[in-house]
Design an enzyme around this catalytic site. Structure first.
Site, PDB file in Angstrom:
ATOM      1  N   HIS A 109      14.160 121.277  31.233  1.00  0.00           N
ATOM      2  CA  HIS A 109      13.896 122.252  32.136  1.00  0.00           C
ATOM      3  C   HIS A 109      12.711 121.686  33.002  1.00  0.00           C
ATOM      4  CE1 HIS A 109      12.654 126.172  33.780  1.00  0.00           C
ATOM      5  NE2 HIS A 109      11.614 125.663  33.708  1.00  0.00           N
ATOM      6  N   GLU A 110      11.762 121.053  32.378  1.00  0.00           N
ATOM      7  CA  GLU A 110      10.719 120.496  33.160  1.00  0.00           C
ATOM      8  C   GLU A 110      10.996 119.389  34.048  1.00  0.00           C
ATOM      9  OE1 GLU A 110       7.945 122.057  33.589  1.00  0.00           O
ATOM     10  OE2 GLU A 110       8.573 123.683  32.155  1.00  0.00           O
ATOM     11  N   HIS A 142      12.812 120.343  37.482  1.00  0.00           N
ATOM     12  CA  HIS A 142      11.790 120.632  38.279  1.00  0.00           C
ATOM     13  C   HIS A 142      11.354 119.569  39.183  1.00  0.00           C
ATOM     14  CE1 HIS A 142      10.942 124.823  37.779  1.00  0.00           C
ATOM     15  NE2 HIS A 142      10.386 124.744  36.427  1.00  0.00           N
ATOM     16  N   GLU A 175      13.003 128.337  38.830  1.00  0.00           N
ATOM     17  CA  GLU A 175      13.102 128.546  37.629  1.00  0.00           C
ATOM     18  C   GLU A 175      14.708 128.565  37.099  1.00  0.00           C
ATOM     19  OE1 GLU A 175      10.550 128.468  35.292  1.00  0.00           O
ATOM     20  OE2 GLU A 175       9.437 127.966  36.816  1.00  0.00           O
TER      21      GLU A 175
END
Length: 277
Positions: A148-149, A152, A206
Site C-alpha cells: 500500500h505504501e 502511494h 487511499e
C-alpha cells in the site's frame, strides 16, 4: 446592501470552480493500470522528480535523528523480516512502472509504539515497531501494508496533492481578492475546496493504493486477502473513527468491501507466484 455570509460562501464556490477549470496542470498517467485497473489520469503542476530530492534530504535527517536516539533498527530479526518482504515487493513495481525498480530504495525500522509505515517519493521507507507488535501482523499482512505504501509512491500521490494545493492556493487567493470576499469568503472557499476536492481526492488516493498494494503483494507471493484482516485489525485498534464525510481515509467497512473484491481479482496472480517459488 451588505453581502450575506451565504452569498460570500457562494462566491467562494465560484473560486473553487475556477480551481477546477483554470488549473494549468499537465495531464499524466504515472503508472500502468495493472490487473486491478487503476487507470485514472492525473493532473500535475509540480515537475517530475521535484519532490524526490527533498524526500531524500528529509529521510536522511530523520534516519540520523532516530539513530542518535537509539531507535533505529534495534531488532535485527525485525529488520531482516521487513527488508525480506520489501525486497520481494520491489521487483513487482515494474508491472506498474518499469523505472521504479531502479529507484534508490531504502527501508529501516523505527522503534515506536506508533502503528505506522510510509514510503516517501523515490522509495525511502520506514516501518514502526508498533505496527508489527501491537497488531501482531503476519508476513502477508505486513506485505499488504508495505505494498500500500509503495503504491502511494508509484502513483506519485504526494506530487499530485502538492500540485492541487499549489494551484488551489494561488487561485483562491487571487479569486478572493478579485471578488472582494474578505476573510469569511476566503474561509468559505477553502472549506468548499477541501469538501469538494481535497478530501475526496485523498480518499481516492487511499483506494488506489489499496488496490495496487494487493496486486504487488499477490505478485510477490503474499496472500492478498491478508489486506482484509489487516484493516480489520486496524479498525479494532483505533480508538474511534472520524466522520466519513470529513475523513481523508475510506471508512473501515468500505475499505474491507473494496479489498475483498480486489483481492479476489488478483488471486490468480498469487497462485501463479506460489507455484513459481
Amino acid at each position: 446592501m451588505k453581502t450575506t455570509v451565504k452569498q460570500q460562501v457562494l462566491k467562494g464556490m465560484l473560486v473553487v470552480a475556477a480551481v477546477v477549470s483554470m488549473g494549468a496542470c499537465q495531464t499524466v498517467q504515472t503508472t500502468k493500470s495493472g490487473a486491478v485497473g487503476v487507470d485514472r489520469t492525473q493532473r500535475m503542476a509540480v515537475a517530475p522528480g521535484a519532490l524526490e530530492q527533498a524526500a531524500r534530504e528529509q529521510y536522511a535527517e530523520l534516519i540520523a535523528r532516530e539513530r542518535q536516539k537509539g531507535t533505529l533498527n534495534r531488532n535485527p530479526e525485525q529488520v531482516a523480516r521487513v527488508r525480506t518482504i520489501v525486497n520481494r515487493l520491489i521487483p513487482q513495481t515494474a508491472h506498474f512502472r518499469p523505472d521504479a525498480v531502479k529507484w534508490q530504495w531504502e527501508t529501516n525500522v523505527i522503534t515506536s509504539q506508533e502503528v505506522n509505515a510510509w514510503c516517501m517519493p523515490g522509495g525511502k521507507m520506514a516501518v514502526y515497531t508498533g505496527l508489527m507488535e501491537r497488531l501482531n501482523v503476519t508476513d502477508d499482512e505486513l506485505a499488504a501494508v508495505m505494498g500500500h505504501e509503495i503504491a502511494h509512491a508509484l502513483r506519485e500521490h504526494a506530487r499530485e496533492r502538492a500540485s492541487e494545493q499549489m494551484v488551489a492556493s494561488g487561485i483562491i487567493s487571487v479569486g478572493t481578492a478579485l471578488f472582494g470576499l474578505g476573510d469569511i469568503g476566503q474561509q468559505g472557499a477553502e472549506f468548499a475546496y477541501m469538501g469538494l476536492l481535497g478530501l475526496p481526492n485523498s480518499r481516492k488516493h487511499e483506494t488506489e493504493a489499496d488496490r495496487i498494494g494487493v496486486e504487488l503483494a499477490a505478485r510477490a507471493g503474499y496472500d492478498p486477502r491478508a489486506a482484509i484482516s489487516l484493516w480489520q485489525k486496524m479498525g479494532k485498534a483505533s480508538s474511534g473513527e472520524p466522520l466519513k464525510f470529513l475523513s481523508t481515509h475510506p471508512s473501515t467497512a468500505d475499505r474491507v468491501n473494496d479489498l475483498t473484491a480486489y483481492s479476489q481479482r488478483v488471486m490468480p496472480l498469487y497462485e501463479q507466484a506460489r507455484k513459481g517459488r
